[in-house]
Motif scaffolding. Structure first.
Motif, PDB file in Angstrom:
ATOM      1  N   ASP A 114       0.928  -1.174   0.250  1.00 30.60           N
ATOM      2  CA  ASP A 114      -0.023   0.248   0.093  1.00 30.60           C
ATOM      3  C   ASP A 114       0.721   1.313  -0.189  1.00 30.60           C
ATOM      4  OD1 ASP A 114      -2.277  -1.600   0.198  1.00 30.60           O
ATOM      5  OD2 ASP A 114      -2.882  -1.101   1.952  1.00 30.60           O
ATOM      6  N   LEU A 115       1.808   1.452   0.895  1.00 30.50           N
ATOM      7  CA  LEU A 115       2.530   2.398   1.103  1.00 30.50           C
ATOM      8  C   LEU A 115       3.520   2.694  -0.224  1.00 30.50           C
ATOM      9  CD1 LEU A 115       3.590   4.408   3.112  1.00 30.50           C
ATOM     10  CD2 LEU A 115       5.411   2.939   3.842  1.00 30.50           C
ATOM     11  N   MET A 116       4.089   1.759  -0.690  1.00 35.90           N
ATOM     12  CA  MET A 116       4.967   1.868  -1.893  1.00 35.90           C
ATOM     13  C   MET A 116       3.832   2.429  -3.031  1.00 35.90           C
ATOM     14  SD  MET A 116       7.728   1.748  -3.251  1.00 35.90           S
ATOM     15  CE  MET A 116       8.785   0.733  -2.219  1.00 35.90           C
ATOM     16  N   SER A 117       2.760   1.857  -3.357  1.00 37.37           N
ATOM     17  CA  SER A 117       2.082   2.292  -4.519  1.00 37.37           C
ATOM     18  C   SER A 117       1.488   3.755  -4.236  1.00 37.37           C
ATOM     19  CB  SER A 117       0.991   1.099  -4.709  1.00 37.37           C
ATOM     20  OG  SER A 117      -0.075   1.203  -3.675  1.00 37.37           O
ATOM     21  N   GLN A 118       1.132   3.979  -3.112  1.00 40.36           N
ATOM     22  CA  GLN A 118       0.593   5.322  -2.834  1.00 40.36           C
ATOM     23  C   GLN A 118       1.573   6.487  -2.803  1.00 40.36           C
ATOM     24  OE1 GLN A 118      -1.662   5.265   0.668  1.00 40.36           O
ATOM     25  NE2 GLN A 118      -3.150   3.517  -0.165  1.00 40.36           N
ATOM     26  N   SER A 119       2.809   6.255  -2.420  1.00 42.28           N
ATOM     27  CA  SER A 119       3.871   7.238  -2.215  1.00 42.28           C
ATOM     28  C   SER A 119       5.263   6.981  -2.694  1.00 42.28           C
ATOM     29  CB  SER A 119       3.819   7.518  -0.612  1.00 42.28           C
ATOM     30  OG  SER A 119       4.080   6.296   0.181  1.00 42.28           O
ATOM     31  N   GLY A 120       5.455   5.544  -3.072  1.00 43.77           N
ATOM     32  CA  GLY A 120       6.781   5.403  -3.619  1.00 43.77           C
ATOM     33  C   GLY A 120       7.780   5.181  -2.468  1.00 43.77           C
ATOM     34  N   LEU A 121       7.172   5.357  -1.252  1.00 48.67           N
ATOM     35  CA  LEU A 121       8.397   5.046  -0.185  1.00 48.67           C
ATOM     36  C   LEU A 121       8.348   3.668   0.529  1.00 48.67           C
ATOM     37  CD1 LEU A 121       7.510   8.424   2.023  1.00 48.67           C
ATOM     38  CD2 LEU A 121       9.164   7.860   0.408  1.00 48.67           C
ATOM     39  N   SER A 122       9.483   3.265   0.922  1.00 46.16           N
ATOM     40  CA  SER A 122       9.281   1.817   1.670  1.00 46.16           C
ATOM     41  C   SER A 122       9.035   1.941   3.156  1.00 46.16           C
ATOM     42  CB  SER A 122      10.668   1.111   1.798  1.00 46.16           C
ATOM     43  OG  SER A 122      11.790   1.972   2.359  1.00 46.16           O
ATOM     44  N   GLU A 123       8.739   0.913   3.711  1.00 47.40           N
ATOM     45  CA  GLU A 123       8.584   1.249   5.379  1.00 47.40           C
ATOM     46  C   GLU A 123       9.566   2.035   6.017  1.00 47.40           C
ATOM     47  OE1 GLU A 123       5.354  -1.142   7.385  1.00 47.40           O
ATOM     48  OE2 GLU A 123       6.223  -2.810   6.216  1.00 47.40           O
ATOM     49  N   PRO A 124      10.913   1.155   5.886  1.00 44.18           N
ATOM     50  CA  PRO A 124      12.255   2.015   6.044  1.00 44.18           C
ATOM     51  C   PRO A 124      12.020   3.430   6.070  1.00 44.18           C
ATOM     52  CG  PRO A 124      12.745  -0.111   5.697  1.00 44.18           C
ATOM     53  CD  PRO A 124      11.476   0.164   4.945  1.00 44.18           C
ATOM     54  N   THR A 157      14.955  17.433   4.031  1.00 40.52           N
ATOM     55  CA  THR A 157      14.815  18.398   3.222  1.00 40.52           C
ATOM     56  C   THR A 157      13.372  18.687   2.961  1.00 40.52           C
ATOM     57  OG1 THR A 157      14.496  16.772   1.312  1.00 40.52           O
ATOM     58  CG2 THR A 157      16.720  17.512   1.907  1.00 40.52           C
ATOM     59  N   ASP A 158      12.977  19.912   2.303  1.00 40.14           N
ATOM     60  CA  ASP A 158      11.713  20.228   2.080  1.00 40.14           C
ATOM     61  C   ASP A 158      10.831  19.013   1.181  1.00 40.14           C
ATOM     62  OD1 ASP A 158      12.355  22.495   3.086  1.00 40.14           O
ATOM     63  OD2 ASP A 158      12.574  23.969   1.345  1.00 40.14           O
ATOM     64  N   GLU A 159      11.697  18.573   0.199  1.00 42.49           N
ATOM     65  CA  GLU A 159      11.335  17.544  -0.376  1.00 42.49           C
ATOM     66  C   GLU A 159      10.817  16.285   0.413  1.00 42.49           C
ATOM     67  OE1 GLU A 159      12.840  15.021  -4.488  1.00 42.49           O
ATOM     68  OE2 GLU A 159      14.014  16.751  -3.779  1.00 42.49           O
ATOM     69  N   GLY A 160      11.597  15.846   1.521  1.00 38.50           N
ATOM     70  CA  GLY A 160      11.541  15.138   2.372  1.00 38.50           C
ATOM     71  C   GLY A 160      10.285  15.272   3.216  1.00 38.50           C
ATOM     72  N   TRP A 161      10.170  16.472   3.627  1.00 38.16           N
ATOM     73  CA  TRP A 161       8.925  16.680   4.180  1.00 38.16           C
ATOM     74  C   TRP A 161       7.613  16.657   3.436  1.00 38.16           C
ATOM     75  CZ3 TRP A 161       7.316  18.032   8.987  1.00 38.16           C
ATOM     76  CH2 TRP A 161       6.151  18.771   9.174  1.00 38.16           C
ATOM     77  N   GLU A 162       7.522  17.128   2.382  1.00 39.66           N
ATOM     78  CA  GLU A 162       6.252  16.960   1.435  1.00 39.66           C
ATOM     79  C   GLU A 162       5.988  15.372   1.359  1.00 39.66           C
ATOM     80  OE1 GLU A 162       6.432  18.823  -2.231  1.00 39.66           O
ATOM     81  OE2 GLU A 162       7.368  20.764  -1.589  1.00 39.66           O
ATOM     82  N   ALA A 163       7.200  14.757   1.039  1.00 40.75           N
ATOM     83  CA  ALA A 163       7.028  13.276   0.922  1.00 40.75           C
ATOM     84  C   ALA A 163       6.070  12.477   1.998  1.00 40.75           C
ATOM     85  CB  ALA A 163       8.301  12.369   0.700  1.00 40.75           C
ATOM     86  N   ILE A 164       6.799  13.098   3.335  1.00 38.40           N
ATOM     87  CA  ILE A 164       6.123  12.168   4.423  1.00 38.40           C
ATOM     88  C   ILE A 164       4.742  13.022   4.720  1.00 38.40           C
ATOM     89  CG2 ILE A 164       7.061  14.020   6.180  1.00 38.40           C
ATOM     90  CD1 ILE A 164       6.488  10.328   6.798  1.00 38.40           C
ATOM     91  N   VAL A 165       4.312  14.005   4.660  1.00 38.96           N
ATOM     92  CA  VAL A 165       3.323  14.924   4.706  1.00 38.96           C
ATOM     93  C   VAL A 165       2.257  14.282   3.834  1.00 38.96           C
ATOM     94  CG1 VAL A 165       1.859  17.018   4.073  1.00 38.96           C
ATOM     95  CG2 VAL A 165       3.947  16.894   5.584  1.00 38.96           C
ATOM     96  N   GLU A 166       2.583  14.042   2.459  1.00 33.07           N
ATOM     97  CA  GLU A 166       1.786  13.362   1.460  1.00 33.07           C
ATOM     98  C   GLU A 166       1.508  11.805   2.002  1.00 33.07           C
ATOM     99  OE1 GLU A 166       2.848  13.773  -2.493  1.00 33.07           O
ATOM    100  OE2 GLU A 166       2.973  15.916  -2.180  1.00 33.07           O
ATOM    101  N   ALA A 167       2.537  11.182   2.363  1.00 32.33           N
ATOM    102  CA  ALA A 167       2.345   9.645   2.508  1.00 32.33           C
ATOM    103  C   ALA A 167       1.582   9.132   3.816  1.00 32.33           C
ATOM    104  CB  ALA A 167       3.632   9.192   2.616  1.00 32.33           C
ATOM    105  N   ALA A 168       1.440  10.331   4.750  1.00 31.52           N
ATOM    106  CA  ALA A 168       1.044   9.746   6.160  1.00 31.52           C
ATOM    107  C   ALA A 168      -0.313   9.463   6.228  1.00 31.52           C
ATOM    108  CB  ALA A 168       1.368  10.860   7.156  1.00 31.52           C
TER     109      ALA A 168
END
Lengths: 145, 145
Positions: free
Chosen positions: A21-31, A93-104
């Motif tokens: 779910d996480l990977m498909s929605q946000s491109g992030l792994s759990e780690p 980074t700002d990019e990292g912040w956006e990534a977590i805000v979108e993924a959460a």
DNA sequence: CTACGGTTGATGACATGTCAACAAACGGTC
DNA sequence: GACCGTTTGTTGACATGTCATCAACCGTAG
């Protein structure tokens, strides 16, 4: 035995599902998510590498490797550490912040859907209690590292 | 949330501890143990690769890679599959049998010590029930693979 | 100041897992 | 029997995690 077998299988399937779910929605792994999540809650969105590792209970080696990969993707940066020339500060980074805000939100929803919503309040309490007890037990005999 | 956080942390620490106990006592990793354990219970101590993979819910690729490593250590062998020239039968060697027989008691004791013995009967029941429900839920929406 | 043991983080070698591509064999159809 | 879509297991490239080692740096004792 029932509890053990069930736990094993739950652990396997639940991880698989959440990871997907996480990977498909946000491109992030759990780690990835864990690292970003930890950093996002830290003072100034940054943290000393060894503190981060200790808090996450990761080895410094693992974290260092993982950060190298996340750095290449622009999610975090390594800065010099004031007062300790050995250390490094891991900065979101700002990019990292956006990534977590979108993924959460999606991740939280995923956890609810596949786990929390399936359990009664009593079961959630029981799970919280028993896992806390086991964690206490294990924390006592872990390497001091 | 308490339940979720607790579960995550328990999962992390418990795996670490069991992995270390197992490795130091028997030189086997958890995946090794799972493969051997499955094979040891199978008819004739052998099993078709794809059946084994399906039962363990591993990908065939993962199993194939892992078997290659276990084969090099002499724990298992690949034999031809009668009636299907594509297939391969995974067979437990005598060495593999000895390994699992020696490892099992210690592993079971480790599981008891770090988990089962810490919980009440009610908690064990609850854990078995809730994990079973989650597994049922997730099995329904897994890839058909 | 210098020496020394401990800490910090990076690194290389290696074990493990994922994914996509592949060849061989199967099985049903014509 | 030749064809064709499916299944089986292997493989290579790559992502990830572990372990041992290392150089640089810290703090303290002398």
């Amino acid at each position: 035995m029932r509890a053990w077998i069930g736990y094993r299988r739950m652990r396997l399937l639940l991880d698989l599902q959440l990871q997907r779910d996480l990977m498909s929605q946000s491109g992030l792994s759990e780690p990835d998510y864990d690292v970003l999540s930890n950093l996002s809650e830290a003072e100034g969105r940054k943290k000393r590498l060894s503190e981060l590792a200790a808090h996450m209970r990761w080895s410094k080696s693992r974290l260092s490797h993982h950060l190298a990969r996340m750095e290449q993707r622009g999610l975090v940066e390594r800065h010099e550490c004031p007062g300790d020339a050995r250390g490094s500060m891991v900065v979101l980074t700002d990019e990292g912040w956006e990534a977590i805000v979108e993924a959460a939100p999606g991740h939280v929803a995923s956890v609810r859907r596949h786990m929390i919503d399936l359990l009664t309040d009593d079961e959630l309490d029981a799970l919280a209690d028993l896992s806390h007890r086991i964690v206490e037990h294990l924390s006592g005999q872990l390497p001091t590292s």
